[in-house]
Write a protein that holds these residues in place. Sequence first.
Motif, PDB file in Angstrom:
ATOM      1  N   MET A 262      62.039  23.863  52.275  1.00  0.00           N
ATOM      2  CA  MET A 262      62.937  24.209  53.368  1.00  0.00           C
ATOM      3  C   MET A 262      64.300  23.580  53.081  1.00  0.00           C
ATOM      4  SD  MET A 262      63.094  25.599  56.560  1.00  0.00           S
ATOM      5  CE  MET A 262      61.549  25.397  57.472  1.00  0.00           C
ATOM      6  N   PRO A 263      65.359  24.362  52.926  1.00  0.00           N
ATOM      7  CA  PRO A 263      66.663  23.771  52.606  1.00  0.00           C
ATOM      8  C   PRO A 263      67.223  22.949  53.760  1.00  0.00           C
ATOM      9  CG  PRO A 263      66.882  26.126  53.037  1.00  0.00           C
ATOM     10  CD  PRO A 263      65.415  25.831  53.010  1.00  0.00           C
ATOM     11  N   THR A 264      67.882  21.866  53.426  1.00  0.00           N
ATOM     12  CA  THR A 264      68.516  21.009  54.423  1.00  0.00           C
ATOM     13  C   THR A 264      69.894  21.552  54.782  1.00  0.00           C
ATOM     14  OG1 THR A 264      69.584  19.609  52.769  1.00  0.00           O
ATOM     15  CG2 THR A 264      67.331  19.008  53.448  1.00  0.00           C
ATOM     16  N   GLU A 265      70.457  21.008  55.854  1.00  0.00           N
ATOM     17  CA  GLU A 265      71.808  21.412  56.240  1.00  0.00           C
ATOM     18  C   GLU A 265      72.793  21.144  55.116  1.00  0.00           C
ATOM     19  OE1 GLU A 265      74.481  20.854  60.194  1.00  0.00           O
ATOM     20  OE2 GLU A 265      74.083  18.997  59.082  1.00  0.00           O
TER      21      GLU A 265
ATOM     22  N   GLU B 256      64.749  28.604  58.119  1.00  0.00           N
ATOM     23  CA  GLU B 256      65.450  27.332  58.087  1.00  0.00           C
ATOM     24  C   GLU B 256      66.525  27.269  59.178  1.00  0.00           C
ATOM     25  OE1 GLU B 256      67.343  30.362  55.550  1.00  0.00           O
ATOM     26  OE2 GLU B 256      65.346  29.432  55.499  1.00  0.00           O
TER      27      GLU B 256
ATOM     28  N   GLU C  81      59.156  20.832  63.846  1.00  0.00           N
ATOM     29  CA  GLU C  81      59.575  20.485  62.490  1.00  0.00           C
ATOM     30  C   GLU C  81      58.502  20.982  61.534  1.00  0.00           C
ATOM     31  OE1 GLU C  81      61.810  16.530  61.888  1.00  0.00           O
ATOM     32  OE2 GLU C  81      60.302  16.104  63.422  1.00  0.00           O
TER      33      GLU C  81
ATOM     34  N   SER D 114      68.105  28.445  46.865  1.00  0.00           N
ATOM     35  CA  SER D 114      67.966  27.059  47.311  1.00  0.00           C
ATOM     36  C   SER D 114      66.793  26.430  46.572  1.00  0.00           C
ATOM     37  CB  SER D 114      67.760  26.996  48.823  1.00  0.00           C
ATOM     38  OG  SER D 114      66.615  27.751  49.201  1.00  0.00           O
TER      39      SER D 114
ATOM     40  N   ASN E 128      66.616  30.623  64.816  1.00  0.00           N
ATOM     41  CA  ASN E 128      67.164  29.593  63.938  1.00  0.00           C
ATOM     42  C   ASN E 128      68.630  29.824  63.607  1.00  0.00           C
ATOM     43  OD1 ASN E 128      66.293  31.913  62.411  1.00  0.00           O
ATOM     44  ND2 ASN E 128      66.570  30.748  60.533  1.00  0.00           N
TER      45      ASN E 128
ATOM     46  N   LEU F 230      72.541  23.654  52.270  1.00  0.00           N
ATOM     47  CA  LEU F 230      73.096  24.954  52.633  1.00  0.00           C
ATOM     48  C   LEU F 230      74.618  24.917  52.670  1.00  0.00           C
ATOM     49  CD1 LEU F 230      70.534  25.989  55.391  1.00  0.00           C
ATOM     50  CD2 LEU F 230      70.739  26.935  53.080  1.00  0.00           C
TER      51      LEU F 230
ATOM     52  N   THR G  51      67.063  31.954  50.518  1.00  0.00           N
ATOM     53  CA  THR G  51      66.503  30.668  50.952  1.00  0.00           C
ATOM     54  C   THR G  51      65.067  30.685  51.457  1.00  0.00           C
ATOM     55  OG1 THR G  51      67.583  31.019  53.107  1.00  0.00           O
ATOM     56  CG2 THR G  51      68.754  29.658  51.494  1.00  0.00           C
TER      57      THR G  51
ATOM     58  N   ARG H  97      61.255  30.215  51.648  1.00  0.00           N
ATOM     59  CA  ARG H  97      60.385  29.493  50.722  1.00  0.00           C
ATOM     60  C   ARG H  97      59.502  30.431  49.916  1.00  0.00           C
ATOM     61  NH1 ARG H  97      58.210  25.594  55.344  1.00  0.00           N
ATOM     62  NH2 ARG H  97      58.731  27.491  56.484  1.00  0.00           N
TER      63      ARG H  97
END
Length: 309
Positions: free
Chosen positions: A38-41, A59, A264, A33, A84, A44, A8, A10
Amino acid sequence: MGQRILVTPRSLTAEPHPEVERLRQLGFDIVYSTAGAMPTEQELITLVPDCVGWLAGVEPVTPRIIAAADKLKVISRNGVGVDNLPIETLNERGVQVMIAEGANAMGVAELTIGLMFSALRSIPLADAGIKAGGWPRVRGLEIRGRTIGIIGCGAIGREVARMVIALGAKVLAFDPMRPNLDLPSASFAYAEVDEIIAAADVLTLHCPLPRDGSALLTAERLANSRPGQVIVNTARSKLIEEAALLDALDDGRISTYATDVFDEEPPTSLALASHPRVIATSHIGGFTAESVERATRIAADNLLAALRA
């Protein structure tokens, strides 16, 4: 079908990396991903089921994601930070967490020095002004003879200390372990955090968050900082109370905040990022060819060691 590994970061999803492809050649199925994002919840949660390994970036990883990771055995970070990750949840599940210790230290240290020079010499302001047709000339400051405060003397902080001392600066540093850095006593000394904040011309952060997750630089500490101080943050955005920092920038107590990290990423609120006293980079501290190569190799080796144990 081989065992699945989720990838995941980037820097690794934008284009295939030989160290990741090496895992494929060894019989693992690689799950990427979204490229360069940036992968979202939710992404994932969709990708992580059936994965036994995860080569992870910065992430946010929530307990909901780990709940969906029914076969996960190991998370291998391509860096050193684990803020994280829900460590308590991972420990309860028996998921091993591994880091690429020291892999990006030089890249982050060099960016830190670059941000110091950018702040002391107003390089971004001059560049933007000339491109807008102007000729801005702001009187700068030299790093030689200045006091540099360093919070955290791990792999990154100690490299920064060596570099600024070589440039003729003096260092006041804090680290709870007080490691022996073999630096000249005339140029380097350990001190307490509040003493450093009050004395440093430039304060640079290279530490994790306090254990309770609170900010290190609170409104009270910022109020006691040396007037005109430059703060460099290539570590974690939450080390500083943002509202208090904005106030300190507005009144000039902090002359410049140079940062590579935001709450963010990319920031949705530009209150801090667009402030005229802020120099911002897009989390590129470890994003050098050399750092990515080292971190990816170590992270891949860590995965192999854990999955073949």
